[in-house]
Design an enzyme around this catalytic site. Structure first.
Site, PDB file in Angstrom:
ATOM      1  N   LYS A   1      -7.156   0.776 -12.445  1.00 28.03           N
ATOM      2  CA  LYS A   1      -5.962   0.131 -12.968  1.00 28.03           C
ATOM      3  C   LYS A   1      -6.105  -0.094 -14.471  1.00 28.03           C
ATOM      4  CE  LYS A   1      -5.071  -2.745  -8.839  1.00 28.03           C
ATOM      5  NZ  LYS A   1      -3.672  -2.405  -8.558  1.00 28.03           N
TER       6      LYS A   1
ATOM      7  N   ARG B   1      -4.034  -0.695   2.592  1.00 29.24           N
ATOM      8  CA  ARG B   1      -3.561  -0.163   3.876  1.00 29.24           C
ATOM      9  C   ARG B   1      -4.685   0.521   4.644  1.00 29.24           C
ATOM     10  NH1 ARG B   1       0.862   3.206   0.831  1.00 29.24           N
ATOM     11  NH2 ARG B   1       0.485   1.414  -0.531  1.00 29.24           N
TER      12      ARG B   1
END
Length: 459
Positions: free
Chosen positions: A240, A314
């Site tokens: 990120k 996820r």
């Protein structure tokens, strides 16, 4: 910090809650001394305002809290919390002005206004205490406040002190408090016990990945809560930028919220067989980090092509959901700070969720009743093809950028099997301070869930 009501035996100050248009009528019934004092101070009933009125001997005779207008109140919540912050030390009781169906919510907001995250820096306690209003379940309100405090504290704690080890300790403390059982699968034992994706996401960290498994209750419907416990998310090899990494201590907000909800359920003694599953990892970077274009196998044998290592939540949830479904619960709920797409869709204040009609109807009613806003999103089947790549069963990060929250929910549903399933894609953070909600970690959807569970489980 004690988010509790003042003792019922306390000598308390009457608090009159006045809408903007009712101040004049109230003052018309008061002595000249009171009218002059209130008029001089310019109190108009503005939302969140407060004023105290002295007695002739210099003590506080009464207090007034501004309640604004209906339109103003519809634009927020916990309105008395704003007034509570302005009142001097003392115990207060609500004399009039709050509808009976709003007393519990306003009382909770008052307690939550007293929240302080003071682990690293002392903060002055709120001085104004509230005597529990007649007609509310005071014990329940205090338990809800304690569950919210737990969720906030866990999210607010920086990752240096809230990695997988510390999250396990917090979960163990909660289990011990309520006489629950907890099992933990750590490190390479995740591979031996078939949790390969939890292991893959967390193996690059100095703190080993793990699955926390709490069980409580012997009778009633089986309820399984699954919380994303990514204690820090660098984004992995798809690292990120700094601006996106700044709040990643809150990436375990799903775990914090399910632990807060679990506290409420256990402390209230609800008749459910509760299970809490938390995959606790750090998505770090070293030579063993999982890579873009890797293909991972999940606990149920499905293969997942990794097209972005920053879509890791996820993956860890998938193994936990498969494991949870093996116990055939009556309802399984996952909570996760999962997608930026959800924030773009509904902002930070709403908790978007995916569920069947019965669940959605029940929680919609409870969310409104307890001022814990949620918003239903669709499990839109025509988007299923977007999570199906060419070389594996599933894609963890479909290209194109469309419907990111929906495709994440569809991805997770593949691992819930035939279990009745709901998913919350929460934010878990209050970006600006508001009454009862200081800037920082926050519970989302858990009060609505607690209130709605009886109807949801029957449906």
């Amino acid at each position: 910090m004690n988010l509790s009501f003042a003792p019922a035996s306390a000598t308390s100050i009457p608090l009159f809650v006045l809408e903007s248009g009712s101040v004049e009528a109230f003052l018309a019934e008061q002595p000249d001394r009171v009218r002059q004092w209130v008029t001089t101070l310019g109190f108009s009933g503005a939302l969140g305002s407060a004023v105290v009125i002295p007695s002739e001997d210099g003590c506080i005779a009464m207090a007034l809290a501004g309640y604004g207008t209906d339109d103003q109140r519809r634009r927020g919540r916990f309105h008395l919390a704003g007034a509570a912050a302005k009142l001097p030390a003392g115990a207060y009781h609500i004399e009039s002005g709050v509808a009976s169906d709003q007393l519990a919510v306003e009382a909770l907001g008052w307690l939550l206004q007293g929240y302080r995250f003071d682990r690293y820096k002392a903060a002055p306690a709120q001085k104004a205490l509230l005597v529990a209003p007649d007609g509310i379940d005071a014990k329940r309100v205090e338990i809800v406040a304690a569950g919210e405090k737990l969720a906030r504290d866990l999210i607010n704690t920086p990752s240096s002190d809230m990695g997988p080890d510390a999250l396990e300790t917090a979960a163990q403390d909660l289990s011990d408090q309520h006489g629950a059982e907890m099992r933990v699968v750590v490190g390479d034992d995740l591979l031996a016990q078939n949790f390969p994706m939890i292991h893959a996401v967390g193996r690059a960290s100095d703190e080993a990945p793990r699955l926390l498994d709490i069980s409580w209750g012997k009778t009633g419907p089986k309820l399984t809560l699954v919380g994303k416990g990514v204690c820090f998310d660098t984004g992995g090899l798809n690292i990120k930028p700094g601006s996106s990494m700044g709040l990643m201590k809150k990436d375990m907000g799903g775990a914090a919220n399910v632990l807060g909800l679990a506290h409420m359920i256990m402390a209230l003694g609800l008749e459910v067989q509760l299970r809490v599953l938390i995959p606790a990892v750090e998505n770090a970077i070293d030579g063993s980090a999982f890579r873009p274009q890797d293909v991972l196998s999940a606990r149920n044998g499905m293969t997942v092509e990794i097209n972005n290592t920053d879509a890791e939540g996820r993956l860890v949830l998938a193994d936990a959901l498969v494991f949870g479904a093996e116990d055939a619960p009556d309802l399984m709920i996952s909570m996760a700070t999962l997608t930026g797409a959800a924030r773009v869709a509904v902002g930070p204040d709403l908790a978007p969720f995916y569920a069947d009609d019965g669940f959605a109807n029940a929680i919609g009613r409870s969310a409104e009743a307890c001022s814990d806003p949620v918003w239903r999103m669709p499990f839109h089947a025509p988007y299923e093809h977007m999570i199906e790549p060419e070389i594996a069963d599933l894609d963890n990060a479909p290209s194109g950028g469309f419907a990111g929250s929906i495709t994440a929910a569809l991805f997770l549903r593949r691992f819930a099997g035939d279990t009745r399933y709901a998913h919350f894609d929460i934010y878990g953070w209050q970006p600006t301070a508001l009454p009862g909600r200081p800037k920082g970690g926050v519970g989302q959807g858990i009060r609505a869930l607690l209130d709605g569970l009886p109807g949801i489980l029957k449906g």
